[in-house]
Design an enzyme around this catalytic site. Structure first.
Site, mmCIF file in Angstrom:
data_model
loop_
_atom_site.group_PDB
_atom_site.id
_atom_site.type_symbol
_atom_site.label_atom_id
_atom_site.label_comp_id
_atom_site.label_asym_id
_atom_site.label_seq_id
_atom_site.Cartn_x
_atom_site.Cartn_y
_atom_site.Cartn_z
ATOM 1 N N SER A 19 0.835 -1.207 0.000
ATOM 2 C CA SER A 19 0.000 0.000 0.000
ATOM 3 C C SER A 19 0.867 1.254 0.000
ATOM 4 O O SER A 19 2.043 1.220 0.389
ATOM 5 C CB SER A 19 -0.896 0.027 1.232
ATOM 6 O OG SER A 19 -1.734 -1.097 1.237
HETATM 7 N N1 SAH Z 1 -0.853 -4.199 3.723
HETATM 8 C C1 SAH Z 1 -0.240 -4.936 2.642
HETATM 9 C C2 SAH Z 1 -1.229 -4.935 1.493
HETATM 10 C C3 SAH Z 1 -0.974 -5.987 0.487
HETATM 11 S S1 SAH Z 1 -2.175 -5.952 -0.838
HETATM 12 C C4 SAH Z 1 1.041 -4.225 2.246
HETATM 13 O O1 SAH Z 1 1.084 -2.986 2.341
HETATM 14 O O2 SAH Z 1 2.000 -4.882 1.834
HETATM 15 C C5 SAH Z 1 -3.418 -7.012 -0.165
HETATM 16 C C6 SAH Z 1 -2.977 -8.400 0.115
HETATM 17 O O3 SAH Z 1 -4.144 -9.164 0.468
HETATM 18 C C7 SAH Z 1 -2.370 -9.112 -1.072
HETATM 19 O O4 SAH Z 1 -1.072 -9.507 -0.726
HETATM 20 C C8 SAH Z 1 -3.282 -10.315 -1.319
HETATM 21 O O5 SAH Z 1 -2.563 -11.454 -1.724
HETATM 22 C C9 SAH Z 1 -3.943 -10.495 0.042
HETATM 23 N N2 SAH Z 1 -5.252 -11.158 0.027
HETATM 24 C C10 SAH Z 1 -6.293 -10.951 -0.813
HETATM 25 N N3 SAH Z 1 -7.327 -11.755 -0.501
HETATM 26 C C11 SAH Z 1 -6.932 -12.494 0.578
HETATM 27 C C12 SAH Z 1 -7.570 -13.520 1.346
HETATM 28 N N4 SAH Z 1 -8.800 -13.951 1.093
HETATM 29 N N5 SAH Z 1 -6.865 -14.054 2.376
HETATM 30 C C13 SAH Z 1 -5.604 -13.632 2.663
HETATM 31 N N6 SAH Z 1 -4.951 -12.687 1.955
HETATM 32 C C14 SAH Z 1 -5.622 -12.113 0.913
#
Ligand code: SAH
Length: 285
Positions: free
Chosen positions: A98
């Site tokens: 993010s």
């Molecule tokens: N806060 C993190 C955001 C990553 S983007 C950062 O700043 O690095 C959102 C993440 O949610 C992705 O890595 C994606 O793989 C994960 N995601 C999406 N759906 C999910 C689910 N059902 N269970 C676990 N993770 C999930």
């Protein structure tokens, strides 16, 4: 034109191009051109980013500034991507780390629920950046749990954390990063030994019951609606921050009062990747 003015103009042109420029170092020139501090080390660049977020009013408190200065964003952004600009960056598998202003916003919203000794859950932990910040805030006596459904991202987030200031918390066990909803035995790569799966192979939407209840829950991907298991795993007095919606999304702040009742408000409009299934994500949603 008056001869004196002409001479003065020529002198200015001469000084600018034949005297001033050669005295600038290459680094100075890059600074002047970009407005950034290219020649500084990564810790300095991270501090400049945090200072900018303070100026924009995103970071409001010393506590959040300190943790974002301590956890160097550059260690969580894959090589080849710009690490210190205020923008989300790809981390692979159709996921992003993010934008720093979203990290700052969520930390500000959750800071009272990230006191030393408290429990925090980060669903969709991706790069591991916020889980590491949570771990720094809750400390060795607390618990910061990251849950992510792409095992390769869990593996790289563990490597990121190991290089960061939160590495001792990972070793000490107060920070853990887990694979959601997958049997690790069937993988075609070897996950690190610290990569654990939940016994029942729960999806991220089902949280991580082992360390529940949580004082703070952060969801890093947009849910169609707030998952009930996450509400159930929120401690009375606790707070969840979760993006809700599909195309139009709101960052919702969910407070569970001491009597167990729930209040929800919208903080701001946001744009997150969806909280979805692994298959849908890998196919590009
Ligand atoms: N806060 C993190 C955001 C990553 S983007 C950062 O700043 O690095 C959102 C993440 O949610 C992705 O890595 C994606 O793989 C994960 N995601 C999406 N759906 C999910 C689910 N059902 N269970 C676990 N993770 C999930």
């Amino acid at each position: 034109m008056d001869a004196k003015i002409l001479v003065a103009l020529l002198a200015i042109v001469f000084l600018k191009f034949f005297w001033v420029v050669p005295m600038w170092t290459e680094g100075d020139l890059k600074n002047k051109i970009s407005g950034h501090f290219w020649t500084r080390g990564s810790a300095d660049k991270n501090r400049v980013l945090v200072d900018q977020l303070k100026q924009y009013g995103v970071i409001k408190t010393k506590k959040v500034a300190e943790v974002m200065e301590t956890i160097d964003r550059g260690l969580f952004v894959p090589d080849g991507n710009s690490d210190y600009i205020d923008s989300p960056m790809p981390i692979g598998y159709n996921a992003t780390i993010s934008a720093p202003h979203m990290h700052g916003t969520c930390l500000e919203l959750l800071k009272e629920h990230l006191q030393p000794g408290m429990h925090a859950l980060d669903v969709g932990s991706g790069s591991g950046y916020l889980t590491a910040c949570f771990a720094m805030m809750v400390g060795l006596q607390g618990r910061a749990v990251g849950v992510e459904h792409i095992p390769e991202l869990v593996a790289s987030s563990i490597e990121n954390v190991k290089r960061s200031a939160a590495s001792s918390l990972l070793n000490g066990g107060s920070l853990s990063l887990h694979v959601a909803g997958l049997n690790l035995n069937g993988l075609d790569f070897s996950p690190p030994s610290t990569c654990r799966q939940e016994k029942k192979m729960l999806n991220g939407r089902q949280g991580w019951p082992e360390q529940a209840p949580y004082d703070a829950i952060h969801v890093g991907a947009a849910a169609a609606k707030i998952p009930q298991p996450l509400l159930d795993q929120l401690k009375p007095g606790g707070r969840m921050v979760i993006p809700v919606g599909s195309f139009f999304q709101d960052l919702q702040v969910v407070d569970k009062k001491l009597d167990g009742s729930i209040s929800i408000r919208s903080e701001t409009s946001v744009r997150y990747v969806p909280l979805t299934s692994r298959a849908a994500q890998l196919q590009g949603f």
